[in-house]
Design a protein around this motif. Structure first.
Motif, mmCIF file in Angstrom:
data_model
loop_
_atom_site.group_PDB
_atom_site.id
_atom_site.type_symbol
_atom_site.label_atom_id
_atom_site.label_comp_id
_atom_site.label_asym_id
_atom_site.label_seq_id
_atom_site.Cartn_x
_atom_site.Cartn_y
_atom_site.Cartn_z
ATOM 1 N N LEU A 343 0.868 -1.135 -0.047
ATOM 2 C CA LEU A 343 0.167 0.126 0.159
ATOM 3 C C LEU A 343 0.828 1.239 -0.029
ATOM 4 C CD1 LEU A 343 -3.072 0.974 0.037
ATOM 5 C CD2 LEU A 343 -2.687 0.945 2.476
ATOM 6 N N SER A 344 1.812 1.055 0.855
ATOM 7 C CA SER A 344 2.823 2.446 0.794
ATOM 8 C C SER A 344 3.706 2.642 -0.425
ATOM 9 C CB SER A 344 3.796 2.153 1.938
ATOM 10 O OG SER A 344 4.703 1.230 1.870
ATOM 11 N N ARG A 345 3.735 1.431 -1.329
ATOM 12 C CA ARG A 345 4.807 1.155 -2.429
ATOM 13 C C ARG A 345 6.217 1.212 -2.115
ATOM 14 N NH1 ARG A 345 -0.514 1.564 -3.883
ATOM 15 N NH2 ARG A 345 -0.814 1.961 -6.050
ATOM 16 N N LEU A 346 6.402 1.085 -0.658
ATOM 17 C CA LEU A 346 7.779 0.975 -0.108
ATOM 18 C C LEU A 346 7.889 -0.599 0.080
ATOM 19 C CD1 LEU A 346 7.995 4.149 2.001
ATOM 20 C CD2 LEU A 346 9.293 3.510 -0.050
ATOM 21 N N PRO A 347 9.046 -1.197 0.134
ATOM 22 C CA PRO A 347 9.072 -2.761 0.541
ATOM 23 C C PRO A 347 9.154 -3.002 1.854
ATOM 24 C CG PRO A 347 11.456 -1.445 0.097
ATOM 25 C CD PRO A 347 10.543 -0.608 -0.354
ATOM 26 N N GLN A 348 8.762 -4.305 2.189
ATOM 27 C CA GLN A 348 8.483 -4.781 3.436
ATOM 28 C C GLN A 348 9.786 -5.813 3.888
ATOM 29 O OE1 GLN A 348 4.802 -7.007 2.741
ATOM 30 N NE2 GLN A 348 3.686 -5.523 3.511
ATOM 31 N N VAL A 349 10.470 -5.307 4.635
ATOM 32 C CA VAL A 349 11.805 -5.995 5.298
ATOM 33 C C VAL A 349 11.339 -6.300 6.699
ATOM 34 C CG1 VAL A 349 14.041 -5.690 5.695
ATOM 35 C CG2 VAL A 349 13.137 -4.699 3.659
ATOM 36 N N GLY A 350 11.609 -7.610 7.301
ATOM 37 C CA GLY A 350 11.714 -7.949 8.602
ATOM 38 C C GLY A 350 12.358 -9.154 9.094
ATOM 39 N N ARG A 351 11.697 -9.778 10.231
ATOM 40 C CA ARG A 351 12.197 -10.777 10.778
ATOM 41 C C ARG A 351 10.953 -11.467 11.726
ATOM 42 N NH1 ARG A 351 16.855 -9.180 13.566
ATOM 43 N NH2 ARG A 351 15.378 -8.792 15.296
ATOM 44 N N LEU A 352 10.904 -12.883 11.480
ATOM 45 C CA LEU A 352 10.003 -13.576 12.084
ATOM 46 C C LEU A 352 10.656 -14.159 13.203
ATOM 47 C CD1 LEU A 352 7.861 -14.910 8.915
ATOM 48 C CD2 LEU A 352 7.404 -12.724 10.601
ATOM 49 N N GLY A 353 10.646 -14.160 14.190
ATOM 50 C CA GLY A 353 11.345 -14.824 15.513
ATOM 51 C C GLY A 353 12.724 -14.140 15.425
ATOM 52 N N ASP A 354 13.648 -15.174 15.677
ATOM 53 C CA ASP A 354 14.902 -14.561 15.770
ATOM 54 C C ASP A 354 15.642 -14.974 14.291
ATOM 55 O OD1 ASP A 354 14.716 -13.393 18.504
ATOM 56 O OD2 ASP A 354 15.227 -15.642 19.285
ATOM 57 N N ASN A 355 15.471 -15.744 13.562
ATOM 58 C CA ASN A 355 16.228 -16.292 12.522
ATOM 59 C C ASN A 355 15.468 -16.437 11.244
ATOM 60 O OD1 ASN A 355 14.550 -18.381 13.329
ATOM 61 N ND2 ASN A 355 16.279 -19.455 14.287
ATOM 62 N N ILE A 356 14.266 -15.962 11.119
ATOM 63 C CA ILE A 356 13.586 -15.931 9.789
ATOM 64 C C ILE A 356 13.655 -14.489 9.212
ATOM 65 C CG2 ILE A 356 11.602 -16.775 8.293
ATOM 66 C CD1 ILE A 356 11.139 -18.914 10.384
ATOM 67 N N TYR A 357 14.141 -14.278 8.172
ATOM 68 C CA TYR A 357 14.265 -12.955 7.588
ATOM 69 C C TYR A 357 13.470 -12.910 6.198
ATOM 70 C CZ TYR A 357 18.070 -11.893 10.812
ATOM 71 O OH TYR A 357 18.808 -11.668 12.060
ATOM 72 N N TYR A 358 13.042 -11.875 5.874
ATOM 73 C CA TYR A 358 12.265 -11.618 4.609
ATOM 74 C C TYR A 358 12.403 -10.380 4.096
ATOM 75 C CZ TYR A 358 8.725 -9.022 7.221
ATOM 76 O OH TYR A 358 8.097 -8.250 8.047
ATOM 77 N N SER A 359 12.208 -10.128 2.713
ATOM 78 C CA SER A 359 12.133 -8.870 2.068
ATOM 79 C C SER A 359 11.175 -9.167 0.949
ATOM 80 C CB SER A 359 13.691 -8.407 1.591
ATOM 81 O OG SER A 359 13.598 -7.194 0.636
ATOM 82 N N GLN A 360 10.309 -8.277 0.691
ATOM 83 C CA GLN A 360 9.292 -8.270 -0.460
ATOM 84 C C GLN A 360 8.674 -7.007 -0.534
ATOM 85 O OE1 GLN A 360 6.568 -11.259 1.029
ATOM 86 N NE2 GLN A 360 5.340 -9.637 1.921
ATOM 87 N N GLY A 361 7.985 -7.076 -1.581
ATOM 88 C CA GLY A 361 7.011 -5.855 -1.950
ATOM 89 C C GLY A 361 7.798 -4.749 -2.644
ATOM 90 N N CYS A 362 8.496 -4.936 -3.707
ATOM 91 C CA CYS A 362 9.344 -4.000 -4.307
ATOM 92 C C CYS A 362 8.547 -2.994 -5.044
ATOM 93 C CB CYS A 362 10.276 -4.355 -5.447
ATOM 94 S SG CYS A 362 11.370 -5.908 -4.772
ATOM 95 N N SER A 363 7.177 -3.169 -5.392
ATOM 96 C CA SER A 363 6.352 -2.547 -5.958
ATOM 97 C C SER A 363 6.574 -2.126 -7.200
ATOM 98 C CB SER A 363 5.794 -1.496 -5.132
ATOM 99 O OG SER A 363 5.373 -1.814 -4.007
ATOM 100 N N GLY A 364 7.111 -2.890 -8.133
ATOM 101 C CA GLY A 364 7.504 -2.618 -9.701
ATOM 102 C C GLY A 364 8.840 -1.714 -9.785
ATOM 103 N N HIS A 365 9.533 -1.781 -8.534
ATOM 104 C CA HIS A 365 10.714 -1.241 -8.719
ATOM 105 C C HIS A 365 11.918 -1.914 -8.269
ATOM 106 C CE1 HIS A 365 11.624 3.559 -9.484
ATOM 107 N NE2 HIS A 365 12.781 3.159 -8.903
ATOM 108 N N GLY A 366 11.995 -3.391 -8.774
ATOM 109 C CA GLY A 366 12.621 -4.373 -7.928
ATOM 110 C C GLY A 366 14.239 -4.722 -8.437
ATOM 111 N N VAL A 367 14.781 -4.137 -9.890
ATOM 112 C CA VAL A 367 15.873 -4.752 -10.248
ATOM 113 C C VAL A 367 16.883 -4.320 -9.357
ATOM 114 C CG1 VAL A 367 17.291 -4.500 -12.130
ATOM 115 C CG2 VAL A 367 15.064 -4.886 -12.524
#
Length: 425
Positions: A343-367
């Motif tokens: 919704l913000s058009r900004l990427p979602q970055v975070g961690r689930l628990g202590d050791n599962i990391y993620y990055s997603q949601g480039c919103s069309g600006h990903g390369v």
């Protein structure tokens, strides 16, 4: 067994390794889910620091957006640094602004360091259709220069016509740190670099479950990876593996077509300096030449990631609006690919628990962003969290309407902005 989508990129891809599925129980310091740019970039940064890495890919390396996109190296984020400055503190905005131009440098470093053949070309143009859009580019230049990005040149209508063979634009901005690549060949080259450093890649190996805890285990249909850390890098192709990541994002489709090879004279009349171009509309058009003088032209958004029945009918009118001289040119390839919208058009970055990391949601600006994300995630796993925290603290909200109505509500909003573009507001 999922293969690359039928596209110009798949038809012109380099010779490459085929990676066997995972059929065993293995161990690694880090298990990366997804062999697109985010996953491959993370794996490379970790391998260069001595970590052992296993990469799981549900289909083929570069199967998703990394192998289907417009191939344009575009700096910053889908929402620019001025928006970030208004919503976060000065320190966080400064960190994110400093990183906004790093992704392109990472790509060029990878290409040079590992000898990746991906038709890398320098130079990208932001093209203004209206005077208001030109004023925005003037402000954007001042904004980017505040963060040290100085490879920019404003162009009036005459100068713009010298780099883009159309009368459609009132001006533009040239970014010489922008550029374009063959996106699938970049992904395949990065995968080869991963294995050259001892990383293991498994294709046709979707992650179907993660046992969370101090020592997470990632399950595939025929195997398992026991790891100390997991990186989730599936983006729009992640599916329902981690439900809590789906509420604040939505897969969307964009369409691309490729012409037949053009004569050298015709190709150079369209883009004499071989720069890539994107316009400044909310639902923008983007295009460039391939290494064999085809025009690759993309645009349009399908919310909810449906595949349109006739891609050429959607994109060809856009192409001819810019280059009417191509009315008799044959279209050889059409395809669609999904990106993940927030919704913000900004990427979602975070961690689930202590050791599962993620990055997603480039919103069309990903390369470019995905290559930066690999560095951010790898540094966080190494305990250097300043850049990770700057992204992780960005606020994100669910789409209005929930899962049932988020597609029509978002499409309605896009229609409003598209109408503003047409009316020149």
């Amino acid at each position: 067994m999922q293969q690359h989508v039928e596209s110009y990129y798949a038809a012109s891809r380099n010779r490459h390794d085929i990676y066997a599925p995972l059929v065993d129980v293995i161990e690694a310091d880090v298990c990366v889910i997804g062999a697109g740019y985010t996953g491959l970039s993370t794996a490379l940064f970790l391998l260069e620091q001595g970590y052992s890495v296993a990469v799981l890919e549900a289909a083929k390396v570069g199967f998703g957006a990394s192998g289907r996109n417009g191939g344009q190296i575009v700096n910053s984020y889908s929402r620019d640094i001025d928006v970030i400055e208004k919503t976060v503190g000065a320190r966080q905005a400064q960190l994110l602004g400093e990183m906004a131009f790093e992704g392109g440098r990472i790509i060029r470093d990878r290409v040079a360091k590992y000898g990746i053949q991906c038709d890398l070309k320098d130079g990208g143009v932001f093209a203004a259709i209206t005077a208001k859009q030109m004023h925005h580019l003037e402000s954007q230049k001042r904004l980017w220069e505040r963060y040290g990005h100085t490879q920019l040149e404003l162009m009036d209508a005459r100068l713009t016509r010298e780099v883009v063979g159309t009368d459609r634009y009132v001006g533009g901005m040239l970014d010489m740190s922008g550029g374009h690549i063959h996106p699938l060949n970049l992904a395949l080259g990065e995968a080869a670099a991963v294995t050259s450093l001892g990383g293991r890649i498994f294709e046709q190996s979707p992650a179907i479950r993660i046992d969370r805890g101090a020592n997470p285990v990632v399950h595939t249909p025929q195997g398992r990876v026991r790891a100390k850390f997991v990186v989730v890098a599936g983006n729009a192709y992640l599916g329902g593996l981690i439900p809590e990541l789906a509420a604040k994002s939505m897969p969307c489709g964009t369409q691309v077509l490729t012409t037949e090879p053009l004569s050298e004279e015709l190709a150079r009349s369209l883009l004499p300096q071989d720069y890539c171009v994107e316009d400044c509309n909310y639902l923008l058009d983007y295009y460039r030449l391939s290494a064999d003088n085809r025009l690759i032209f993309g645009g349009g958004v399908v919310y909810g990631a449906r595949d349109p029945a006739d891609i050429e009918a959607i994109i060809r009118p856009k192409l001819l609006k810019t280059f009417p001289q191509l009315k008799d040119v044959k279209i050889d390839y059409t395809w669609t690919g999904n990106f993940l919208l927030t919704l913000s058009r900004l990427p979602q970055v975070g961690r689930l628990g202590d050791n599962i990391y993620y990055s997603q949601g480039c919103s069309g600006h990903g390369v470019t962003y995905t290559h930066l994300a690999g560095k951010v995630l790898a540094n966080a796993i190494r305990g250097q969290t300043e850049s990770f925290d700057a992204f992780a603290q960005l606020p994100h909200y669910p789409f209005p309407g929930g899962r049932l109505f988020r597609v029509p509500f978002t499409a309605m909003g896009a229609c409003y902005y598209q109408l503003r573009d047409r009316l020149g507001f």
